[in-house]
Scaffold this motif. Structure first.
Motif, PDB file in Angstrom:
ATOM      1  N   VAL B 126       0.829  -1.206   0.000  1.00 37.71           N
ATOM      2  CA  VAL B 126       0.000   0.000   0.000  1.00 37.71           C
ATOM      3  C   VAL B 126       0.865   1.259   0.000  1.00 37.71           C
ATOM      4  CG1 VAL B 126      -1.909   1.206   1.117  1.00 37.71           C
ATOM      5  CG2 VAL B 126      -1.698  -1.268   1.372  1.00 37.71           C
ATOM      6  N   LEU B 127       0.630   2.096  -0.995  1.00 36.94           N
ATOM      7  CA  LEU B 127       1.306   3.388  -1.091  1.00 36.94           C
ATOM      8  C   LEU B 127       0.233   4.464  -0.972  1.00 36.94           C
ATOM      9  CD1 LEU B 127       3.090   1.222  -2.728  1.00 36.94           C
ATOM     10  CD2 LEU B 127       4.154   3.216  -3.744  1.00 36.94           C
ATOM     11  N   PRO B 128       0.038   5.010   0.206  1.00 40.03           N
ATOM     12  CA  PRO B 128      -1.042   5.984   0.382  1.00 40.03           C
ATOM     13  C   PRO B 128      -0.627   7.410   0.008  1.00 40.03           C
ATOM     14  CG  PRO B 128      -0.156   5.296   2.512  1.00 40.03           C
ATOM     15  CD  PRO B 128       0.661   4.622   1.468  1.00 40.03           C
ATOM     16  N   TYR B 129      -1.487   8.018  -0.802  1.00 41.05           N
ATOM     17  CA  TYR B 129      -1.343   9.437  -1.162  1.00 41.05           C
ATOM     18  C   TYR B 129      -1.940  10.240  -0.014  1.00 41.05           C
ATOM     19  CZ  TYR B 129      -2.710  13.767  -3.537  1.00 41.05           C
ATOM     20  OH  TYR B 129      -2.906  15.077  -3.877  1.00 41.05           O
ATOM     21  N   MET B 130      -1.232  11.234   0.494  1.00 38.80           N
ATOM     22  CA  MET B 130      -1.693  11.916   1.706  1.00 38.80           C
ATOM     23  C   MET B 130      -1.263  13.377   1.736  1.00 38.80           C
ATOM     24  SD  MET B 130       1.267  12.242   3.848  1.00 38.80           S
ATOM     25  CE  MET B 130       0.902  11.843   5.540  1.00 38.80           C
ATOM     26  N   TYR B 131      -1.939  14.126   2.598  1.00 42.74           N
ATOM     27  CA  TYR B 131      -1.507  15.493   2.889  1.00 42.74           C
ATOM     28  C   TYR B 131      -0.391  15.389   3.923  1.00 42.74           C
ATOM     29  CZ  TYR B 131      -1.777  20.486   3.425  1.00 42.74           C
ATOM     30  OH  TYR B 131      -1.465  21.807   3.423  1.00 42.74           O
ATOM     31  N   PRO B 132       0.732  16.064   3.731  1.00 45.01           N
ATOM     32  CA  PRO B 132       1.895  15.830   4.598  1.00 45.01           C
ATOM     33  C   PRO B 132       1.700  16.285   6.049  1.00 45.01           C
ATOM     34  CG  PRO B 132       2.371  17.556   3.001  1.00 45.01           C
ATOM     35  CD  PRO B 132       1.043  16.984   2.627  1.00 45.01           C
ATOM     36  N   ASP B 133       1.305  15.354   6.855  1.00 48.50           N
ATOM     37  CA  ASP B 133       1.056  15.584   8.277  1.00 48.50           C
ATOM     38  C   ASP B 133       1.818  14.486   9.018  1.00 48.50           C
ATOM     39  OD1 ASP B 133      -1.591  16.503  10.339  1.00 48.50           O
ATOM     40  OD2 ASP B 133      -0.344  14.776  10.801  1.00 48.50           O
ATOM     41  N   LEU B 134       2.685  14.880   9.926  1.00 52.22           N
ATOM     42  CA  LEU B 134       3.559  13.912  10.595  1.00 52.22           C
ATOM     43  C   LEU B 134       2.775  12.856  11.365  1.00 52.22           C
ATOM     44  CD1 LEU B 134       6.323  12.873  11.460  1.00 52.22           C
ATOM     45  CD2 LEU B 134       6.335  14.606  13.273  1.00 52.22           C
ATOM     46  N   ASN B 135       1.735  13.286  12.060  1.00 55.32           N
ATOM     47  CA  ASN B 135       0.968  12.316  12.855  1.00 55.32           C
ATOM     48  C   ASN B 135       0.269  11.285  11.965  1.00 55.32           C
ATOM     49  OD1 ASN B 135       1.446  13.466  15.508  1.00 55.32           O
ATOM     50  ND2 ASN B 135       0.332  15.224  14.679  1.00 55.32           N
ATOM     51  N   VAL B 136      -0.242  11.762  10.852  1.00 54.73           N
ATOM     52  CA  VAL B 136      -0.903  10.846   9.918  1.00 54.73           C
ATOM     53  C   VAL B 136       0.119   9.892   9.300  1.00 54.73           C
ATOM     54  CG1 VAL B 136      -2.199  10.711   7.754  1.00 54.73           C
ATOM     55  CG2 VAL B 136      -2.781  12.442   9.460  1.00 54.73           C
ATOM     56  N   ALA B 137       1.284  10.416   8.978  1.00 53.50           N
ATOM     57  CA  ALA B 137       2.330   9.553   8.408  1.00 53.50           C
ATOM     58  C   ALA B 137       2.695   8.446   9.397  1.00 53.50           C
ATOM     59  CB  ALA B 137       3.554  10.383   8.048  1.00 53.50           C
ATOM     60  N   ARG B 138       2.745   8.790  10.676  1.00 55.76           N
ATOM     61  CA  ARG B 138       3.019   7.757  11.690  1.00 55.76           C
ATOM     62  C   ARG B 138       1.891   6.731  11.738  1.00 55.76           C
ATOM     63  NH1 ARG B 138       5.485  12.075  15.793  1.00 55.76           N
ATOM     64  NH2 ARG B 138       7.695  11.682  15.344  1.00 55.76           N
ATOM     65  N   ASP B 139       0.645   7.213  11.641  1.00 52.85           N
ATOM     66  CA  ASP B 139      -0.505   6.294  11.622  1.00 52.85           C
ATOM     67  C   ASP B 139      -0.439   5.374  10.407  1.00 52.85           C
ATOM     68  OD1 ASP B 139      -1.442   7.457  13.926  1.00 52.85           O
ATOM     69  OD2 ASP B 139      -2.941   8.715  12.923  1.00 52.85           O
ATOM     70  N   LEU B 140      -0.038   5.933   9.269  1.00 58.79           N
ATOM     71  CA  LEU B 140       0.057   5.129   8.047  1.00 58.79           C
ATOM     72  C   LEU B 140       1.136   4.060   8.196  1.00 58.79           C
ATOM     73  CD1 LEU B 140      -0.347   7.966   5.391  1.00 58.79           C
ATOM     74  CD2 LEU B 140      -1.932   6.074   5.768  1.00 58.79           C
ATOM     75  N   GLN B 141       2.227   4.443   8.842  1.00 62.63           N
ATOM     76  CA  GLN B 141       3.293   3.467   9.086  1.00 62.63           C
ATOM     77  C   GLN B 141       2.766   2.330   9.977  1.00 62.63           C
ATOM     78  OE1 GLN B 141       6.933   5.055  10.782  1.00 62.63           O
ATOM     79  NE2 GLN B 141       8.089   3.341   9.910  1.00 62.63           N
ATOM     80  N   SER B 142       2.086   2.696  11.043  1.00 62.73           N
ATOM     81  CA  SER B 142       1.518   1.678  11.947  1.00 62.73           C
ATOM     82  C   SER B 142       0.489   0.811  11.217  1.00 62.73           C
ATOM     83  CB  SER B 142       0.824   2.334  13.143  1.00 62.73           C
ATOM     84  OG  SER B 142       1.693   3.189  13.799  1.00 62.73           O
ATOM     85  N   ALA B 143      -0.204   1.413  10.252  1.00 64.53           N
ATOM     86  CA  ALA B 143      -1.248   0.689   9.521  1.00 64.53           C
ATOM     87  C   ALA B 143      -0.669  -0.290   8.504  1.00 64.53           C
ATOM     88  CB  ALA B 143      -2.169   1.681   8.821  1.00 64.53           C
ATOM     89  N   GLY B 144       0.638  -0.176   8.251  1.00 64.45           N
ATOM     90  CA  GLY B 144       1.282  -1.142   7.356  1.00 64.45           C
ATOM     91  C   GLY B 144       1.609  -0.617   5.973  1.00 64.45           C
ATOM     92  N   ALA B 145       1.639   0.711   5.804  1.00 68.28           N
ATOM     93  CA  ALA B 145       1.989   1.285   4.502  1.00 68.28           C
ATOM     94  C   ALA B 145       3.417   0.898   4.116  1.00 68.28           C
ATOM     95  CB  ALA B 145       1.853   2.808   4.548  1.00 68.28           C
ATOM     96  N   ALA B 146       3.637   0.701   2.807  1.00 64.12           N
ATOM     97  CA  ALA B 146       4.972   0.367   2.305  1.00 64.12           C
ATOM     98  C   ALA B 146       5.780   1.622   2.023  1.00 64.12           C
ATOM     99  CB  ALA B 146       4.849  -0.459   1.038  1.00 64.12           C
ATOM    100  N   ALA B 147       5.085   2.739   1.914  1.00 65.46           N
ATOM    101  CA  ALA B 147       5.699   4.043   1.657  1.00 65.46           C
ATOM    102  C   ALA B 147       4.636   5.079   1.993  1.00 65.46           C
ATOM    103  CB  ALA B 147       6.114   4.190   0.201  1.00 65.46           C
ATOM    104  N   VAL B 148       5.039   6.339   2.002  1.00 60.42           N
ATOM    105  CA  VAL B 148       4.076   7.414   2.209  1.00 60.42           C
ATOM    106  C   VAL B 148       4.244   8.385   1.043  1.00 60.42           C
ATOM    107  CG1 VAL B 148       3.369   9.306   3.712  1.00 60.42           C
ATOM    108  CG2 VAL B 148       4.128   7.152   4.714  1.00 60.42           C
TER     109      VAL B 148
END
Lengths: 65, 254
Positions: B126-148
């Motif tokens: 999973v490569l999630p497209y996102m608005y650059p927010d540090l907390n969300v990026a951490r959540d995405l990492q915890s969720a199992g994203a392969a990249a941000v």
């Protein structure tokens, strides 16, 4: 009534998915099919019969970012 | 040691992810070749039988397909599109893209985290497209994203690194590849993102709206390679004040 890609497909009822796909002119290798929100794998096109009330999506990849 | 980009269980030499929207499918092969891209994004849409060209026939073998979930307005719709894309039989990569704002096309970070968690658990890369927010990026990492994939500027705007400082925070703090996506309009901006330490750059509109699509893909390739080399090399220092001669300060002719 059968709805395929948002449009009424009156003559589809009773056909198998394989028959419908062939008649309509789709390349089965380049599409993916969802029937009533369930993905139908290619191997099952032959044994999946389209019935009245079905809602079917026939999708393919296009250019995108 | 070779400098590889690792996403899921795949390794890539190229750090340029090419979009395939908004230009003639006949140009795709040349754009991939001149851009040196090993990953190309696609979208899933209703098929029609009038359309004789299929994009899959234009993509050289060995190129990894990265279907997006465009059109999804929430996590459930993104999951549905991702599953359908995987059923096409072209791999398990997916770019999660969720938006419900037609004016700015900004991603819904909350729904993106939810979709990422579901899809990663199902074995997607999973490569999630996102608005650059540090907390969300951490959540995405915890969720199992392969990249941000943080956006540089609104999709299709070609405005460049409007979110530069926030992307830098992600690069500095998140232990995942940070792929700058959306808004990169020029090779120089792609180069700057790579100099900052981005793992890769994704571009579509910059290439699609260029005068010569394959040639611009080639320009992006060079810019991304230059930026990567500069980053790995370590940038020269910046003086806060004054200058520093590059020439010897002795032996002047008088």
């Amino acid at each position: 009534m059968v709805v395929i890609n948002g449009e009424n497909a009156e003559n589809a009822s009773g056909l198998t998915l394989a028959q419908y796909i062939k008649n309509a002119g789709y390349n089965a290798e380049r599409i993916v099919v969802e029937k009533n929100l369930e993905i139908i794998c290619r191997a099952d096109y032959d044994k999946t019969v389209i019935s009245d009330g079905d809602s079917i999506e026939i999708l393919n990849f296009v250019g995108g970012g | 040691m070779q400098d590889k980009l690792i996403l899921g269980n795949k390794e890539f030499t190229s750090r340029f992810i090419l979009g395939s929207g908004k230009y003639d499918v006949n140009l795709i092969k040349a754009a991939i070749e001149q851009g040196g891209a090993e990953i190309i994004t696609l979208a899933l849409r209703r098929a029609n039988t009038e359309q004789t060209e299929n994009i899959l026939d234009r993509i050289p073998e060995g190129v990894t397909l990265l279907p997006n979930t465009s059109g999804a307005r929430n996590a459930d719709e993104a999951v549905r599109i991702a599953r359908l894309s995987r059923a096409m039989g072209c791999g398990d990569f997916v770019k999660v893209e969720i938006m419900h704002d037609a004016k700015y096309l900004l991603p819904d970070n909350y729904e993106t985290v939810k979709a990422t968690e579901i899809l990663a658990a199902e074995g997607f890369t999973v490569l999630p497209y996102m608005y650059p927010d540090l907390n969300v990026a951490r959540d995405l990492q915890s969720a199992g994203a392969a990249a941000v994939m943080p956006l540089a500027a609104p999709i299709g705007s070609n405005k460049g690194l409007a979110t530069r400082d926030f992307i830098q925070i992600l690069i500095d703090e998140i232990d995942l590849p940070i792929i700058v996506d959306a808004g990169i309009g020029r090779p120089s901006q792609a180069c700057e993102a790579m100099e900052m330490g981005a793992a890769a750059v994704m571009a579509n509109t910059a290439i699609a709206t260029a005068g010569d699509v394959p040639a611009m893909a080639g320009a992006f390739r060079q810019a991304i390679e230059a930026g990567r080399t500069a980053y790995l090399t370590g940038m020269g220092r910046v003086l806060a004040r004054g200058g520093s001669a590059s020439d010897p300060l002795t032996g002047f002719l008088r």
